[in-house]
Design a protein around this motif. Structure first.
Motif, PDB file in Angstrom:
ATOM      1  N   ALA A 120     -15.252   8.227  16.543  1.00 58.55           N
ATOM      2  CA  ALA A 120     -14.670   6.900  16.352  1.00 58.55           C
ATOM      3  C   ALA A 120     -15.700   5.887  15.856  1.00 58.55           C
ATOM      4  CB  ALA A 120     -14.051   6.411  17.660  1.00 58.55           C
ATOM      5  N   LEU A 121     -16.989   6.263  15.828  1.00 55.22           N
ATOM      6  CA  LEU A 121     -18.053   5.340  15.425  1.00 55.22           C
ATOM      7  C   LEU A 121     -18.369   5.511  13.944  1.00 55.22           C
ATOM      8  CD1 LEU A 121     -20.530   5.884  18.420  1.00 55.22           C
ATOM      9  CD2 LEU A 121     -18.734   4.140  18.217  1.00 55.22           C
ATOM     10  N   ASP A 122     -18.936   4.457  13.383  1.00 52.87           N
ATOM     11  CA  ASP A 122     -19.451   4.576  12.013  1.00 52.87           C
ATOM     12  C   ASP A 122     -20.751   5.376  12.053  1.00 52.87           C
ATOM     13  OD1 ASP A 122     -21.902   2.613  12.014  1.00 52.87           O
ATOM     14  OD2 ASP A 122     -20.245   1.524  13.007  1.00 52.87           O
ATOM     15  N   ALA A 123     -21.226   5.796  10.904  1.00 52.36           N
ATOM     16  CA  ALA A 123     -22.371   6.710  10.817  1.00 52.36           C
ATOM     17  C   ALA A 123     -23.619   6.124  11.466  1.00 52.36           C
ATOM     18  CB  ALA A 123     -22.639   7.066   9.357  1.00 52.36           C
ATOM     19  N   ARG A 124     -23.897   4.835  11.196  1.00 48.64           N
ATOM     20  CA  ARG A 124     -25.107   4.239  11.770  1.00 48.64           C
ATOM     21  C   ARG A 124     -25.017   4.129  13.281  1.00 48.64           C
ATOM     22  NH1 ARG A 124     -27.106  -1.816  10.204  1.00 48.64           N
ATOM     23  NH2 ARG A 124     -25.083  -2.273  11.171  1.00 48.64           N
ATOM     24  N   SER A 125     -23.898   3.675  13.787  1.00 50.27           N
ATOM     25  CA  SER A 125     -23.737   3.534  15.240  1.00 50.27           C
ATOM     26  C   SER A 125     -23.824   4.891  15.932  1.00 50.27           C
ATOM     27  CB  SER A 125     -22.389   2.878  15.563  1.00 50.27           C
ATOM     28  OG  SER A 125     -22.326   1.573  15.039  1.00 50.27           O
ATOM     29  N   ARG A 126     -23.209   5.911  15.297  1.00 47.33           N
ATOM     30  CA  ARG A 126     -23.238   7.237  15.907  1.00 47.33           C
ATOM     31  C   ARG A 126     -24.670   7.765  15.981  1.00 47.33           C
ATOM     32  NH1 ARG A 126     -19.260  12.389  15.036  1.00 47.33           N
ATOM     33  NH2 ARG A 126     -20.590  13.949  16.071  1.00 47.33           N
ATOM     34  N   ARG A 127     -25.444   7.572  14.900  1.00 46.95           N
ATOM     35  CA  ARG A 127     -26.814   8.089  14.911  1.00 46.95           C
ATOM     36  C   ARG A 127     -27.663   7.366  15.952  1.00 46.95           C
ATOM     37  NH1 ARG A 127     -31.794   7.591  12.105  1.00 46.95           N
ATOM     38  NH2 ARG A 127     -32.874   9.611  12.195  1.00 46.95           N
ATOM     39  N   ILE A 128     -27.450   6.058  16.099  1.00 46.85           N
ATOM     40  CA  ILE A 128     -28.208   5.309  17.103  1.00 46.85           C
ATOM     41  C   ILE A 128     -27.893   5.826  18.508  1.00 46.85           C
ATOM     42  CG2 ILE A 128     -28.443   3.042  18.202  1.00 46.85           C
ATOM     43  CD1 ILE A 128     -28.134   1.797  15.409  1.00 46.85           C
ATOM     44  N   VAL A 129     -26.619   6.040  18.804  1.00 49.70           N
ATOM     45  CA  VAL A 129     -26.222   6.542  20.130  1.00 49.70           C
ATOM     46  C   VAL A 129     -26.789   7.933  20.368  1.00 49.70           C
ATOM     47  CG1 VAL A 129     -24.266   7.282  21.542  1.00 49.70           C
ATOM     48  CG2 VAL A 129     -24.173   5.109  20.315  1.00 49.70           C
ATOM     49  N   GLU A 130     -26.679   8.792  19.358  1.00 47.96           N
ATOM     50  CA  GLU A 130     -27.165  10.162  19.523  1.00 47.96           C
ATOM     51  C   GLU A 130     -28.678  10.198  19.737  1.00 47.96           C
ATOM     52  OE1 GLU A 130     -23.865  12.749  16.981  1.00 47.96           O
ATOM     53  OE2 GLU A 130     -25.713  12.049  15.994  1.00 47.96           O
ATOM     54  N   GLU A 131     -29.413   9.367  18.969  1.00 46.83           N
ATOM     55  CA  GLU A 131     -30.863   9.353  19.124  1.00 46.83           C
ATOM     56  C   GLU A 131     -31.280   8.764  20.474  1.00 46.83           C
ATOM     57  OE1 GLU A 131     -33.378  10.497  17.516  1.00 46.83           O
ATOM     58  OE2 GLU A 131     -32.286  11.341  15.807  1.00 46.83           O
ATOM     59  N   ARG A 132     -30.548   7.770  20.933  1.00 48.65           N
ATOM     60  CA  ARG A 132     -30.931   7.060  22.165  1.00 48.65           C
ATOM     61  C   ARG A 132     -30.468   7.782  23.433  1.00 48.65           C
ATOM     62  NH1 ARG A 132     -34.132   3.768  23.416  1.00 48.65           N
ATOM     63  NH2 ARG A 132     -32.804   2.213  24.428  1.00 48.65           N
ATOM     64  N   TRP A 133     -29.349   8.533  23.353  1.00 52.78           N
ATOM     65  CA  TRP A 133     -28.763   9.088  24.571  1.00 52.78           C
ATOM     66  C   TRP A 133     -28.572  10.606  24.568  1.00 52.78           C
ATOM     67  CZ3 TRP A 133     -28.090   6.026  28.737  1.00 52.78           C
ATOM     68  CH2 TRP A 133     -28.104   4.640  28.528  1.00 52.78           C
ATOM     69  N   LEU A 134     -28.469  11.213  23.412  1.00 53.11           N
ATOM     70  CA  LEU A 134     -28.114  12.627  23.375  1.00 53.11           C
ATOM     71  C   LEU A 134     -29.205  13.535  22.823  1.00 53.11           C
ATOM     72  CD1 LEU A 134     -24.430  12.251  22.070  1.00 53.11           C
ATOM     73  CD2 LEU A 134     -25.232  12.417  24.428  1.00 53.11           C
ATOM     74  N   HIS A 135     -30.146  12.993  22.106  1.00 53.14           N
ATOM     75  CA  HIS A 135     -31.166  13.825  21.473  1.00 53.14           C
ATOM     76  C   HIS A 135     -32.302  14.118  22.449  1.00 53.14           C
ATOM     77  CE1 HIS A 135     -33.372  15.541  18.102  1.00 53.14           C
ATOM     78  NE2 HIS A 135     -34.461  14.974  18.598  1.00 53.14           N
ATOM     79  N   VAL A 136     -32.691  15.384  22.549  1.00 48.16           N
ATOM     80  CA  VAL A 136     -33.812  15.808  23.381  1.00 48.16           C
ATOM     81  C   VAL A 136     -34.733  16.676  22.542  1.00 48.16           C
ATOM     82  CG1 VAL A 136     -34.538  17.039  25.449  1.00 48.16           C
ATOM     83  CG2 VAL A 136     -32.395  15.756  25.460  1.00 48.16           C
TER      84      VAL A 136
END
Length: 310
Positions: A251-267
């Motif tokens: 449901a997010l735009d590309a930039r918002s999704r990447r920010i969320v993934e980098e900040r919360w999901l990426h390890v």
């Protein structure tokens, strides 16, 4: 139970009666031995305490401890009614005695017997409260005071019973009022403690020597993990944490999704997280505060999407 190794043992002659304290495993012999140990005069006590205080004299500490072992034996007899081994009570009281000797100040003008009584009782009280029942009946300072005083007063009420018959187990209203007045506690606290006294411990699991066909109380307890609503809730949480989360990210735009993934999901492989606010700000050419605002808005949008799915 092994005898306590006192700090002065190595410095005493084998013929010296101070060293002739047997193991607590033979309780009668131990009590007989400590009752034969010589008492200290006031001057001897002050001299030994000064040697300990000023020169850390372990021999002086040992003589102070040994001369008061009979005090521990005497105080331990007050607690045998709790059904605990007297040897264990003495052992715990000896720990309190050694703490008292370590802190004793001969300049205060108080004999060690008076000072040590508090420390000895404190250690015995702690042991009784931990071991009288599987579940503690007193945890706060007020409850501990009520625990020991209430038992003592109940014995007094029983002794004063005029009919000469066995006194009832529970307190009467008049007795509750007397205890509340003398101990300055609420009636409700007395009734609650009395209830704890009356209750017994029940093992949830059967012992190894119990009848094989007997059913332990734990068998009657419900397993909440298998409760239908819990199962549905766990299944729904798994759904939201997997496919539901992916739909919220879509449901997010590309930039918002990447920010969320980098900040919360990426390890990373080393266990560290993804990019920082400043890293993302440099990549997109904006301030770190702007990246934080986009992140907050994206998480809010995802939360709304997850609630809608639920």
């Amino acid at each position: 139970m092994n005898a306590m190794v006192l700090p002065s043992a190595a410095s005493l002659s084998p013929r010296d009666p101070w060293a002739m304290v047997p193991s607590l495993g033979n309780l009668d012999a131990y009590i007989s031995a400590v009752n034969r140990l010589p008492m200290l005069t006031a001057d001897e006590e002050v001299s030994l305490a000064q040697r300990l205080q000023q020169h850390s004299d372990l021999d002086a500490a040992g003589r102070l401890v040994l001369s008061h072992l009979r005090l521990v034996v005497s105080l331990s007899r007050q607690y045998v009614g709790y059904g605990l081994p007297q040897g264990d009570l003495i052992q715990e009281g000896n720990v309190g005695l050694m703490k008292a000797v370590k802190r004793f100040d001969p300049e205060q003008g108080v004999r060690l017997v008076s000072y040590a009584t508090h420390w000895i009782k404190a250690e015995i009280h702690e042991y009784v409260l931990k071991n009288w029942r599987m579940v503690k009946v007193a945890t706060t300072k007020a409850q501990r005071k009520l625990f020991f005083n209430l038992r003592s007063m109940k014995r007094q009420f029983k002794a004063e019973a005029a009919d000469g018959q066995t006194h009832r187990m529970s307190l009467s209203e008049a007795e509750i009022e007397t205890v509340a007045r003398e101990l300055n506690v609420a009636r409700e606290d007395i009734i609650e403690m009395e209830t704890r006294f009356a209750g017994g411990d029940v093992a949830l699991e059967a012992g190894s020597d119990d009848d094989d066909e007997a059913v332990a109380p734990i068998a009657y307890l419900a397993d909440e993990r298998q409760e239908p609503t819990r199962l549905l809730e766990a299944r729904r949480m798994d759904e939201l944490a997997g496919p539901g989360l992916l739909r919220a990210l879509d449901a997010l735009d590309a930039r918002s999704r990447r920010i969320v993934e980098e900040r919360w999901l990426h390890v990373n492989d080393d266990g560290s997280g993804g990019m920082t606010l400043h890293d993302l700000a440099a990549e997109y050419g904006v301030s770190a505060e702007r990246i934080r605002q986009i992140e907050v808005a994206a998480l809010k949008k995802m939360r709304s999407a997850l609630v809608a799915q639920a």
